[in-house]
Design a protein around this motif. Sequence first.
Motif, PDB file in Angstrom:
ATOM      1  N   SER A   1       0.846  -1.186   0.000  1.00 11.39           N
ATOM      2  CA  SER A   1       0.000   0.000   0.000  1.00 11.39           C
ATOM      3  C   SER A   1       0.880   1.234   0.000  1.00 11.39           C
ATOM      4  O   SER A   1       2.016   1.216   0.494  1.00 11.39           O
ATOM      5  CB  SER A   1      -0.909   0.005   1.217  1.00 11.39           C
ATOM      6  N   CYS A   2       0.369   2.303  -0.549  1.00 10.33           N
ATOM      7  CA  CYS A   2       1.026   3.613  -0.549  1.00 10.33           C
ATOM      8  C   CYS A   2       2.408   3.579  -1.200  1.00 10.33           C
ATOM      9  O   CYS A   2       3.312   4.307  -0.779  1.00 10.33           O
ATOM     10  CB  CYS A   2       1.123   4.170   0.871  1.00 10.33           C
ATOM     11  N   LEU A   3       2.581   2.754  -2.210  1.00  6.71           N
ATOM     12  CA  LEU A   3       3.886   2.683  -2.869  1.00  6.71           C
ATOM     13  C   LEU A   3       4.218   3.964  -3.624  1.00  6.71           C
ATOM     14  O   LEU A   3       5.366   4.422  -3.616  1.00  6.71           O
ATOM     15  CB  LEU A   3       3.928   1.496  -3.824  1.00  6.71           C
ATOM     16  N   GLN A   4       3.233   4.531  -4.280  1.00  8.14           N
ATOM     17  CA  GLN A   4       3.451   5.761  -5.036  1.00  8.14           C
ATOM     18  C   GLN A   4       3.871   6.890  -4.108  1.00  8.14           C
ATOM     19  O   GLN A   4       4.831   7.615  -4.393  1.00  8.14           O
ATOM     20  CB  GLN A   4       2.177   6.135  -5.803  1.00  8.14           C
ATOM     21  N   GLU A   5       3.182   7.035  -2.990  1.00 11.40           N
ATOM     22  CA  GLU A   5       3.501   8.096  -2.044  1.00 11.40           C
ATOM     23  C   GLU A   5       4.886   7.897  -1.437  1.00 11.40           C
ATOM     24  O   GLU A   5       5.638   8.849  -1.227  1.00 11.40           O
ATOM     25  CB  GLU A   5       2.451   8.157  -0.931  1.00 11.40           C
ATOM     26  N   MET A   6       5.240   6.645  -1.171  1.00  8.43           N
ATOM     27  CA  MET A   6       6.550   6.356  -0.608  1.00  8.43           C
ATOM     28  C   MET A   6       7.661   6.660  -1.605  1.00  8.43           C
ATOM     29  O   MET A   6       8.718   7.198  -1.241  1.00  8.43           O
ATOM     30  CB  MET A   6       6.631   4.894  -0.184  1.00  8.43           C
ATOM     31  N   ALA A   7       7.431   6.354  -2.883  1.00  6.58           N
ATOM     32  CA  ALA A   7       8.425   6.639  -3.917  1.00  6.58           C
ATOM     33  C   ALA A   7       8.645   8.142  -4.065  1.00  6.58           C
ATOM     34  O   ALA A   7       9.780   8.611  -4.199  1.00  6.58           O
ATOM     35  CB  ALA A   7       7.990   6.026  -5.239  1.00  6.58           C
TER      36      ALA A   7
ATOM     37  N   LYS B   1      -1.006  10.316   5.600  1.00  6.24           N
ATOM     38  CA  LYS B   1      -2.445  10.277   5.366  1.00  6.24           C
ATOM     39  C   LYS B   1      -2.838   8.980   4.654  1.00  6.24           C
ATOM     40  O   LYS B   1      -3.822   8.318   5.029  1.00  6.24           O
ATOM     41  CB  LYS B   1      -2.858  11.489   4.530  1.00  6.24           C
ATOM     42  N   CYS B   2      -2.066   8.596   3.651  1.00  5.52           N
ATOM     43  CA  CYS B   2      -2.339   7.361   2.911  1.00  5.52           C
ATOM     44  C   CYS B   2      -2.220   6.153   3.840  1.00  5.52           C
ATOM     45  O   CYS B   2      -3.054   5.247   3.811  1.00  5.52           O
ATOM     46  CB  CYS B   2      -1.380   7.229   1.742  1.00  5.52           C
ATOM     47  N   HIS B   3      -1.198   6.132   4.662  1.00  8.45           N
ATOM     48  CA  HIS B   3      -0.986   5.008   5.572  1.00  8.45           C
ATOM     49  C   HIS B   3      -2.115   4.916   6.598  1.00  8.45           C
ATOM     50  O   HIS B   3      -2.589   3.811   6.913  1.00  8.45           O
ATOM     51  CB  HIS B   3       0.359   5.146   6.279  1.00  8.45           C
ATOM     52  N   LYS B   4      -2.566   6.052   7.082  1.00 11.53           N
ATOM     53  CA  LYS B   4      -3.660   6.063   8.053  1.00 11.53           C
ATOM     54  C   LYS B   4      -4.947   5.527   7.427  1.00 11.53           C
ATOM     55  O   LYS B   4      -5.660   4.718   8.033  1.00 11.53           O
ATOM     56  CB  LYS B   4      -3.876   7.483   8.575  1.00 11.53           C
ATOM     57  N   GLU B   5      -5.251   5.959   6.192  1.00 14.98           N
ATOM     58  CA  GLU B   5      -6.443   5.467   5.489  1.00 14.98           C
ATOM     59  C   GLU B   5      -6.355   3.961   5.246  1.00 14.98           C
ATOM     60  O   GLU B   5      -7.349   3.235   5.371  1.00 14.98           O
ATOM     61  CB  GLU B   5      -6.616   6.200   4.166  1.00 14.98           C
ATOM     62  N   HIS B   6      -5.167   3.504   4.908  1.00 18.91           N
ATOM     63  CA  HIS B   6      -4.986   2.073   4.643  1.00 18.91           C
ATOM     64  C   HIS B   6      -5.213   1.255   5.910  1.00 18.91           C
ATOM     65  O   HIS B   6      -5.876   0.206   5.862  1.00 18.91           O
ATOM     66  CB  HIS B   6      -3.593   1.808   4.093  1.00 18.91           C
ATOM     67  N   THR B   7      -4.686   1.698   7.031  1.00 23.29           N
ATOM     68  CA  THR B   7      -4.881   0.951   8.279  1.00 23.29           C
ATOM     69  C   THR B   7      -6.352   0.954   8.700  1.00 23.29           C
ATOM     70  O   THR B   7      -6.851  -0.050   9.206  1.00 23.29           O
ATOM     71  CB  THR B   7      -4.011   1.517   9.411  1.00 23.29           C
ATOM     72  N   GLU B   8      -7.061   2.054   8.447  1.00 25.45           N
ATOM     73  CA  GLU B   8      -8.492   2.104   8.768  1.00 25.45           C
ATOM     74  C   GLU B   8      -9.282   1.134   7.893  1.00 25.45           C
ATOM     75  O   GLU B   8     -10.182   0.430   8.373  1.00 25.45           O
ATOM     76  CB  GLU B   8      -9.024   3.520   8.603  1.00 25.45           C
ATOM     77  N   ARG B   9      -8.970   1.082   6.587  1.00 20.84           N
ATOM     78  CA  ARG B   9      -9.639   0.144   5.676  1.00 20.84           C
ATOM     79  C   ARG B   9      -9.366  -1.295   6.091  1.00 20.84           C
ATOM     80  O   ARG B   9     -10.257  -2.150   6.060  1.00 20.84           O
ATOM     81  CB  ARG B   9      -9.166   0.355   4.235  1.00 20.84           C
ATOM     82  N   LYS B  10      -8.128  -1.554   6.493  1.00 19.76           N
ATOM     83  CA  LYS B  10      -7.761  -2.903   6.905  1.00 19.76           C
ATOM     84  C   LYS B  10      -8.488  -3.295   8.187  1.00 19.76           C
ATOM     85  O   LYS B  10      -8.947  -4.432   8.331  1.00 19.76           O
ATOM     86  CB  LYS B  10      -6.250  -2.964   7.109  1.00 19.76           C
ATOM     87  N   LYS B  11      -8.631  -2.348   9.111  1.00 22.09           N
ATOM     88  CA  LYS B  11      -9.326  -2.613  10.364  1.00 22.09           C
ATOM     89  C   LYS B  11     -10.808  -2.892  10.109  1.00 22.09           C
ATOM     90  O   LYS B  11     -11.393  -3.807  10.688  1.00 22.09           O
ATOM     91  CB  LYS B  11      -9.176  -1.413  11.298  1.00 22.09           C
ATOM     92  N   LEU B  12     -11.434  -2.114   9.211  1.00 18.23           N
ATOM     93  CA  LEU B  12     -12.837  -2.339   8.866  1.00 18.23           C
ATOM     94  C   LEU B  12     -13.040  -3.704   8.211  1.00 18.23           C
ATOM     95  O   LEU B  12     -14.014  -4.398   8.498  1.00 18.23           O
ATOM     96  CB  LEU B  12     -13.337  -1.237   7.933  1.00 18.23           C
TER      97      LEU B  12
END
Length: 130
Positions: free
Chosen positions: A50-56, A81-92
């Motif tokens: 996740s968030c590979l583009q933002e990390m690059a 922000k991307c990482h936070k959204e990803h963790t929330e989606r994963k938790k849901l």
Amino acid sequence: MHTTETLLRRCYGRLPLQPNEINKIPFKEQLPLQLKNSVSGKSEKGVDLSCLQEMAVLFACMKTNDFKEAKCSQEIETYNKCHKEHTERKKLAKQREESGQIVMSHDARNLTTKQLNQLLSKHPQFNEKL
């Protein structure tokens, strides 16, 4: 034409089938054409990317600015922000899986093995062994 046939025989061992020859091949059933009543969970142990583009973009900014975080604050903010959204989606998704709720979508690859096994148990196959 003759050279093409010779080359194909040398590469593949036989010529490709012509359209009128396809119906002449008999079907041999190797395994029964039925679904099993469960699936294994081996394929779910994948890498979570996740968030590979933002990390690059963040690393490129850090490299051009000699790894000074103050000059890349915007990129750091977008990555966080991307990482936070990803963790929330994963938790849901984890909560939905634990509750047993099956969310049907147009893509069956999004279902977990637990959800697939629930669906298959509702519609079992009656396998007759010969």
